[in-house]
Enzyme design. Structure first.
Site, short mmCIF file in Angstrom:
data_model
loop_
_atom_site.label_atom_id
_atom_site.label_comp_id
_atom_site.label_asym_id
_atom_site.label_seq_id
_atom_site.Cartn_x
_atom_site.Cartn_y
_atom_site.Cartn_z
N HIS A 297 29.00 39.34 37.16
CA HIS A 297 28.37 40.43 37.55
C HIS A 297 26.83 40.89 37.10
O HIS A 297 26.38 40.79 35.91
CB HIS A 297 29.03 41.47 37.50
CG HIS A 297 30.69 41.91 37.61
ND1 HIS A 297 30.53 41.64 38.99
CD2 HIS A 297 31.93 40.99 37.12
CE1 HIS A 297 31.99 41.73 39.34
NE2 HIS A 297 33.02 40.98 38.23
N HIS B 255 36.32 45.07 38.04
CA HIS B 255 37.17 45.16 36.45
C HIS B 255 36.01 45.73 35.72
O HIS B 255 36.81 46.78 34.41
CB HIS B 255 35.81 43.53 35.01
CG HIS B 255 37.03 42.76 35.66
ND1 HIS B 255 36.99 41.74 36.23
CD2 HIS B 255 37.44 42.22 34.22
CE1 HIS B 255 37.62 40.76 35.87
NE2 HIS B 255 38.18 40.91 34.60
#
Length: 414
Positions: free
Chosen positions: A215, A168
């Site tokens: 994350h 991402h």
């Protein structure tokens, strides 16, 4: 020194701190059924002792599946709950993370080709594909799990994938900044606004991934550094490569051959994840877009603009807005129809060629050892999304042209 920095950046407690900052409240359930609010700084001592009693690993650097599963032990994680105390940040970051999802790709890329600039679109898609392929490959090579205890994930999508590096974050760099670099000398517009938009876009995606617990800070930092380094090389190389891929008679054969090979030889993981399937979709879309663009050029549907860049940006008239809306509506209907038809036919064809039962393949649980299911999945995805890419750049623009609703710059996209 570097080991300490890496351990610090991948510490789940940093993720909790970010969540706390944006209004996510963690509560710990006691055996007396009472709850108490806890913050990231209080997890330090509690986390150490709890790991000893519950055998939770002291860090999340392990690569085995068992360590990842231990971090998500329901017995332990039931002790911690989190509440979203600020809905504004939650919905903003859900929107932010969507900028790196397949729904965004499926809307942004066709819209760009149909309504803005195919020359820029081809380059951006090729940069995006290479960056994503490398990022996805590294995930299955490094095999670092996503943040573990005490982090609560506010989104389950892609939770089964490994987390290092954050693709991402890589998308947050590759798409907006490649658009910026390929348009800043092609069009007359305030570049500083382009920089502000690109930086804001990237920041929103990156913070959203930490906020959602998907994350660690290290995942994000690695994604940003890797994609930035790749862009330094790819921006000029892809700019030159685009001309070759558009004009060479061997371009389709080269594109299709390379795209199949990179899918076949994609790095193998130690467990099944959707990473390779997602990579197949990305690569096949790119192959279809490049092949469709090549077809346009070979048929004489493209020619160099008589004007030299940078081009003036004109505000669209009411008629242009109407054509844009009509193109977009018809185009997405065409994309959905292509996906439905191509998926059905290619899935049945792949099963027939392998002699596999379609219902059994559909019902099969994902596994690295089920060769037939893997071949069928990647085959139908490659064909389906390759056709979507081809239709996006050739078939649908041709239909728009026949309906006299195509945009005026369609024939100058070189």
């Amino acid at each position: 020194m570097w080991d300490n920095i890496i351990d610090y950046l991948k510490d789940p407690l940093l993720v909790v701190k970010v969540q706390n900052f944006f209004g996510v409240i963690y509560k710990k359930n006691n055996s007396s059924e009472e709850t108490s609010i806890i913050h990231s700084d209080r997890h330090n001592t509690e986390n150490d002792s709890a790991r000893q009693h519950k055998r939770i690993p002291s860090d999340i650097s392990g690569t085995s599946q068992s360590s990842c599963e231990t971090d998500t032990s329901s017995e332990y994680q039931e002790e911690v709950e989190c509440l979203i105390n600020n809905k504004f940040w939650y919905y903003l970051f859900v929107l932010g993370t969507a900028l790196g999802d397949e729904i965004f790709y499926a809307t942004f890329i066709p819209f760009w080709f149909w309504n803005i600039d195919g020359a820029v679109g081809r380059r951006v898609v090729l940069v995006w594909t290479i960056v994503m392929y490398i990022g996805q490959g590294f995930k299955d090579i490094i095999r670092w799990p996503r943040p573990g205890y005490p982090v609560k994930k506010l989104q389950d999508k892609w939770a089964i994938e490994y987390g290092m590096p954050s693709t991402h974050a890589m998308v947050g760099v590759s798409i907006p900044f490649s658009v910026l670099f390929y348009t800043m000398n092609r069009y007359q517009y305030p570049v500083h606004w382009g920089i502000i938009i690109a930086v804001s876009w990237c920041t929103l995606i990156c913070v959203s991934r930490v906020y959602l617990g998907m994350h660690s800070i290290l995942d994000i930092a690695a994604g940003l550094l890797l994609s930035s380094a790749l862009l330094v090389v790819l921006i000029p190389v892809v700019d030159q490569l685009d001309g070759f891929l558009l004009t060479s008679q061997w371009s389709p054969l080269l594109v299709i051959t390379i795209s199949i090979l990179v899918i076949v030889y994609h790095p193998q993981s130690d467990k099944w994840t959707p990473t390779r399937g997602d990579t197949t979709m990305i690569v096949s879309v790119c192959a279809g877009i490049l092949t469709g663009s090549w077809t346009n050029y070979q048929l004489g549907n493209m020619s160099a603009s008589p004007l030299a860049p940078p081009y003036a940006v004109e505000w669209p008239s009411v008629e242009m807005w109407g054509c844009t809306l009509l193109r977009t509506t018809l185009g997405f209907c065409g994309v959905l129809a292509t996906r439905a038809l191509a998926k059905s036919v290619s899935f049945a064809l792949a099963c027939a060629l392998l002699g596999a039962d379609r219902r059994a393949v559909r019902a099969a649980a994902p596994s690295l050892h089920d060769t037939n299911t893997i071949i069928v999945e990647h085959s139908y995805k490659y064909i389906t999304y390759g056709l979507i890419g081809f239709n996006t750049t050739y078939v649908l623009p041709t239909v728009f042209d026949l309906l006299f609703i195509n945009r005026p710059t369609y024939y100058t996209e070189i």
